[in-house]
Write a protein that holds these residues in place. Structure first.
Motif, mmCIF file in Angstrom:
data_model
loop_
_atom_site.group_PDB
_atom_site.id
_atom_site.type_symbol
_atom_site.label_atom_id
_atom_site.label_comp_id
_atom_site.label_asym_id
_atom_site.label_seq_id
_atom_site.Cartn_x
_atom_site.Cartn_y
_atom_site.Cartn_z
ATOM 1 N N TYR A 49 41.062 13.070 31.303
ATOM 2 C CA TYR A 49 40.867 13.647 32.638
ATOM 3 C C TYR A 49 42.010 13.268 33.593
ATOM 4 O O TYR A 49 42.344 14.040 34.495
ATOM 5 N N GLU A 50 42.611 12.117 33.375
ATOM 6 C CA GLU A 50 43.733 11.723 34.239
ATOM 7 C C GLU A 50 44.937 12.645 34.064
ATOM 8 O O GLU A 50 45.673 12.888 35.012
ATOM 9 N N VAL A 51 45.146 13.153 32.843
ATOM 10 C CA VAL A 51 46.262 14.086 32.622
ATOM 11 C C VAL A 51 45.810 15.532 32.813
ATOM 12 O O VAL A 51 46.545 16.462 32.526
ATOM 13 N N GLU A 52 44.582 15.704 33.294
ATOM 14 C CA GLU A 52 43.985 17.022 33.564
ATOM 15 C C GLU A 52 43.864 17.872 32.306
ATOM 16 O O GLU A 52 44.032 19.098 32.342
ATOM 17 N N GLY A 53 43.531 17.208 31.209
ATOM 18 C CA GLY A 53 43.231 17.898 29.967
ATOM 19 C C GLY A 53 44.310 18.880 29.554
ATOM 20 O O GLY A 53 45.492 18.545 29.473
ATOM 21 N N TYR A 54 43.896 20.111 29.313
ATOM 22 C CA TYR A 54 44.822 21.141 28.847
ATOM 23 C C TYR A 54 45.389 22.002 29.976
ATOM 24 O O TYR A 54 45.972 23.060 29.724
ATOM 25 N N LYS A 55 45.237 21.553 31.198
ATOM 26 C CA LYS A 55 45.771 22.308 32.324
ATOM 27 C C LYS A 55 47.275 22.529 32.148
ATOM 28 O O LYS A 55 48.007 21.611 31.803
ATOM 29 N N ASN A 56 47.699 23.747 32.386
ATOM 30 C CA ASN A 56 49.098 24.186 32.283
ATOM 31 C C ASN A 56 49.584 24.355 30.850
ATOM 32 O O ASN A 56 50.728 24.778 30.629
ATOM 33 N N ILE A 57 48.748 24.044 29.869
ATOM 34 C CA ILE A 57 49.110 24.321 28.478
ATOM 35 C C ILE A 57 48.010 25.143 27.791
ATOM 36 O O ILE A 57 48.112 25.446 26.606
#
Length: 379
Positions: free
Chosen positions: A215-223
């Motif tokens: 969740y800190e890296v925002e999962g797969y957001k932007n990929i």
């Protein structure tokens, strides 16, 4: 002519050095085992995306249930990706409170995606409760100490991501042996590259990571718009956010077994899917390595064609092939022992022409073409 010869010799020298480094990296990668008397305390959520896996999902779940990990400390979430077979029924037939099967279509509202697998994993994580997330595939089976050993590394070293080993099972057919050896080589490189910091790799069939880090890296957001890369692209996000906190787990008791592709067409589509991530690599080291490997293999095609005009090109091609085979066997000896593939390794020299041809083709189509996967055409 002299320029061409210098280029060829440079590629050969670069490849030789690379293989020797991989051997060194593999041997330097330490073997891990759970401390004596270790008792796990971490709750694990195992996420398994599945699409038309009625022939495999039952054995996969049975192998996980046989791990002996405390039942109150783990759950299994299978995310059924629009299956048209009995996948959902087989999972629910287990009637275990810690096994759930979610239908992906219930969360999409008819939305079409380019990466259903990333969305499936994300939904699984959102509906799970574990501090440690494990992903594997529906056609995989695991060993008895899989969960305990992974948890031991997680609790003793506190990595945000743990990269595990995967191997292909074989039925002694040419196709299965070829895939098994090729994949074993890539798995060895994964461990060696991690140890030498030559570019990290991983495989979602045996991958663990912290829920908090996800969740800190925002999962797969932007990929999430990319069809492939649910494993590698997530790993690169974690590597940037948490440098030095990724771990490779070299432990035979944690090797996950998976099935090779049943047809040559399926195999090529799988490799094109993997190669399609190349244009998304931010790591300049791994891009340079991949380009070296691709150009080196491409040089064999050039020499073969040139041989129709001057026969000594064929002689040079044969000499390069012998050197390539010898250094790869030198690298693969210890790797084959780890994966229990020594008997298969005797076929390796005879598969070299096929290996070179597939690398050239899959690399090209992975960058410029399309592929079909799980009944879907993907760009």
């Amino acid at each position: 002519m002299i320029v061409s010869l210098i280029i060829l010799l440079s590629l050969l020298l670069g490849y030789l050095v690379l293989m020797l480094l991989y051997r060194k990296g593999w041997r330097r990668q330490p073997v891990f085992s759970a401390p004596e008397g270790f008792k796990p305390a971490t709750f694990i959520s195992i996420i398994i995306p599945a699409r038309n896996e009625e022939g495999n999902i039952g054995e996969c779940l049975a192998s996980i249930l046989s791990c002996g990990y405390p039942e109150e400390l783990y759950e299994i979430l299978v995310i059924d990706d629009h299956s048209t077979d009995r996948t959902y029924e087989i999972v629910t037939a287990f009637e275990k409170s810690h096994i759930k099967c979610l239908k992906l279509k219930d969360y999409l509202d008819g939305q079409e995606l380019n990466s259903y697998k990333k969305r499936a994993i994300e939904i699984g994580i959102n509906n799970s409760k574990g501090d440690l997330i494990l992903t594997t595939d529906a056609d995989c089976t695991v060993k008895k100490d899989w969960l305990k050993t992974i948890t031991a590394l997680y609790e003793t070293a506190s990595p945000v991501m743990i990269i595990g080993s995967v191997k292909f099972t074989t039925d002694r057919s040419l196709l299965a042996i070829f895939q098994s050896l090729d994949f074993m080589s890539m798995q060895g490189i994964t461990a060696a590259a991690h140890q030498l910091k030559l570019g990290n790799m991983c495989n979602g069939a045996n991958l663990a990571f912290s829920r908090k880090a996800f969740y800190e890296v925002e999962g797969y957001k932007n990929i999430d718009y990319l069809a492939s890369g649910d494993d590698y692209l997530l790993m690169t996000k974690m590597q940037k956010r948490f440098p030095g906190r990724l771990a490779y787990l070299k432990a035979q008791e944690t090797i996950v077994s998976t099935l090779p592709q049943a047809t040559w067409r399926g195999f090529l589509n799988q490799r094109i899917r993997w190669a399609s991530k190349m244009g998304k690599y931010d790591d300049k080291t791994i891009v340079a390595v991949l380009m070296l490997v691709y150009l080196f293999n491409l040089s064999f095609l050039g020499l073969f064609i040139a041989g129709f005009f001057e026969v000594y090109f064929w002689i040079f091609c044969a000499a390069m092939l012998l050197v390539k085979t010898a250094v790869e066997l030198f690298y693969l000896g210890d790797v084959a022992a780890y994966f229990d593939k020594e008997k298969e390794l005797r076929y390796f020299p005879f598969l070299q022409p096929l290996h070179i041809a597939y690398i050239i083709l899959a690399g090209f189509l992975g960058f410029f073409g399309k592929y079909n996967w799980k009944g879907r055409e993907v760009k």
